[in-house]
Design a protein around this motif. Structure first.
Motif, PDB file in Angstrom:
ATOM      1  N   VAL A 233      -8.101   4.503   3.636  1.00  0.00           N
ATOM      2  CA  VAL A 233      -8.471   6.043   3.393  1.00  0.00           C
ATOM      3  C   VAL A 233      -7.423   6.698   4.086  1.00  0.00           C
ATOM      4  N   GLY A 234      -7.089   6.455   5.556  1.00  0.00           N
ATOM      5  CA  GLY A 234      -6.319   7.086   6.419  1.00  0.00           C
ATOM      6  C   GLY A 234      -4.854   6.915   6.264  1.00  0.00           C
ATOM      7  N   LEU A 235      -4.397   6.105   5.292  1.00  0.00           N
ATOM      8  CA  LEU A 235      -3.091   5.607   4.894  1.00  0.00           C
ATOM      9  C   LEU A 235      -2.491   6.692   4.242  1.00  0.00           C
ATOM     10  N   ALA A 236      -3.213   7.293   3.086  1.00  0.00           N
ATOM     11  CA  ALA A 236      -2.537   8.310   2.503  1.00  0.00           C
ATOM     12  C   ALA A 236      -2.073   9.597   3.341  1.00  0.00           C
ATOM     13  N   ALA A 237      -3.059   9.817   4.432  1.00  0.00           N
ATOM     14  CA  ALA A 237      -2.515  10.808   5.437  1.00  0.00           C
ATOM     15  C   ALA A 237      -1.512  10.433   6.191  1.00  0.00           C
TER      16      ALA A 237
ATOM     17  N   LEU B  37       0.796  -1.343   0.157  1.00  0.00           N
ATOM     18  CA  LEU B  37       0.188   0.260   0.126  1.00  0.00           C
ATOM     19  C   LEU B  37       0.834   1.350  -0.093  1.00  0.00           C
ATOM     20  N   VAL B  38       1.856   1.255   0.772  1.00  0.00           N
ATOM     21  CA  VAL B  38       2.916   2.476   0.906  1.00  0.00           C
ATOM     22  C   VAL B  38       3.547   2.799  -0.439  1.00  0.00           C
ATOM     23  N   ALA B  39       4.091   1.690  -1.017  1.00  0.00           N
ATOM     24  CA  ALA B  39       4.541   1.499  -2.223  1.00  0.00           C
ATOM     25  C   ALA B  39       3.767   2.128  -3.581  1.00  0.00           C
ATOM     26  N   THR B  40       2.292   1.846  -3.237  1.00  0.00           N
ATOM     27  CA  THR B  40       1.319   2.400  -4.329  1.00  0.00           C
ATOM     28  C   THR B  40       1.114   3.745  -4.073  1.00  0.00           C
ATOM     29  N   VAL B  41       0.723   4.253  -2.680  1.00  0.00           N
ATOM     30  CA  VAL B  41       0.122   5.773  -2.453  1.00  0.00           C
ATOM     31  C   VAL B  41       1.453   6.566  -2.420  1.00  0.00           C
TER      32      VAL B  41
END
Length: 290
Positions: free
Chosen positions: A260-264, A199-203
């Protein structure tokens, strides 16, 4: 992240404490000064409430993220600056009074604008409309009223009536904000530990572009509008340094989705890295300012 007293009660209380700190740094004279020369405030408000969210929507669409990650990017873009932006502006030799005023006014304005921008994201991001995710206007308005408007007003009253007490309290607000942010990021990592790297690599690339775009937009907008360098720095910082604690509060308590919170969470890390560059660049610019 599973709902718990830490999220349901602790996070809103912690954010309210942070917003009290913003109120503690404000006086009626601050508003009077900006009212006599409002151009910089108007430029900052229009950019923060209109242009910055538009850029966020564009980045979310450009990178082709999953619906939840894309909505997280939009939510970050629609979030105002926070107390950290005031500190970074100070360290970068920007106009601190302008930074504080913009933070206070946009923090109140997003009570209405944030749900509207998120709703726009749900409508235009591919796949988001079928996810049944939304930010209910009534619930969000009540939440933001309780954790933003009332605490800011309380802080201003304390500053006006007991300046010595206000000065002592203000010292601890930044520490509270940092601790809360770290706890939230750790919670997200634990909650998404099975796929956090993916997820981190994606966003991550989208969030890096988002942060840099906000900072450049702020500086260019202020320059085009013929603002002074100190004001250019303040607006660039205000656009780029977000109140990600508020973003994650909305993601967890209203939307109820960790992705949703991961982007933040990722944005929080990125913005603290770029803040060092802003401080260095701002100091160099102010040394050569006319």
């Amino acid at each position: 992240m599973d709902q718990s007293p830490l999220i349901d009660i602790g996070l809103p209380v912690a954010l309210a404490v942070i917003m009290v700190g913003i109120g503690l740094s404000l006086t009626r004279d601050d508003f009077a000064v900006q009212a006599r020369s409002p151009w910089a405030t108007i430029v900052g408000l229009v950019g923060q409430l209109v242009l910055v969210p538009l850029v966020g929507v564009g980045v979310a669409l450009l990178f082709g993220l999953s619906p939840m990650l894309a909505l997280g990017v939009v939510l970050v873009a629609a979030t105002p600056g926070g107390a950290t932006s005031n500190l970074i502006t100070y360290l970068a030799r920007g106009n601190v009074a302008l930074s504080v005023i913009l933070t206070a006014i946009t923090s109140v304005a997003v009570i209405l604008t944030l749900p509207l921008w998120f709703d726009l994201g749900v409508r235009i991001i591919p796949g988001a409309a079928g996810s049944e995710v939304s930010v209910p206007l009534g619930q969000t308005f009540g939440l933001l009223l309780g954790v933003i408007l009332i605490p800011v007003a309380l802080g201003m009253v304390l500053r006006a009536r007991t300046p010595s007490l206000a000065a002592r309290i203000e010292r601890f607000v930044g520490v509270v904000g940092l601790v809360v942010l770290v706890v939230l990021i750790v919670g997200i990592v634990l909650g998404e530990r099975d796929r956090i790297v993916q997820l981190v690599a994606t966003v991550g690339p989208a969030v890096i572009v988002l942060n840099i775009a906000f900072i450049v937009l702020g500086g260019l907008l202020a320059w085009v509008c013929r603002l002074r360098r100190a004001e250019q720095i303040a607006i660039a910082v205000e656009f780029g340094i977000k109140n990600t604690t508020l973003t994650m509060l909305i993601a967890f308590t209203v939307i109820g989705d960790e992705e949703v919170g991961l982007a933040a969470a990722v944005y929080s890390i990125v913005m603290y890295v770029t803040s060092f560059v802003i401080v260095y660049g701002g100091r160099r610019l102010m040394r050569t300012a006319p």
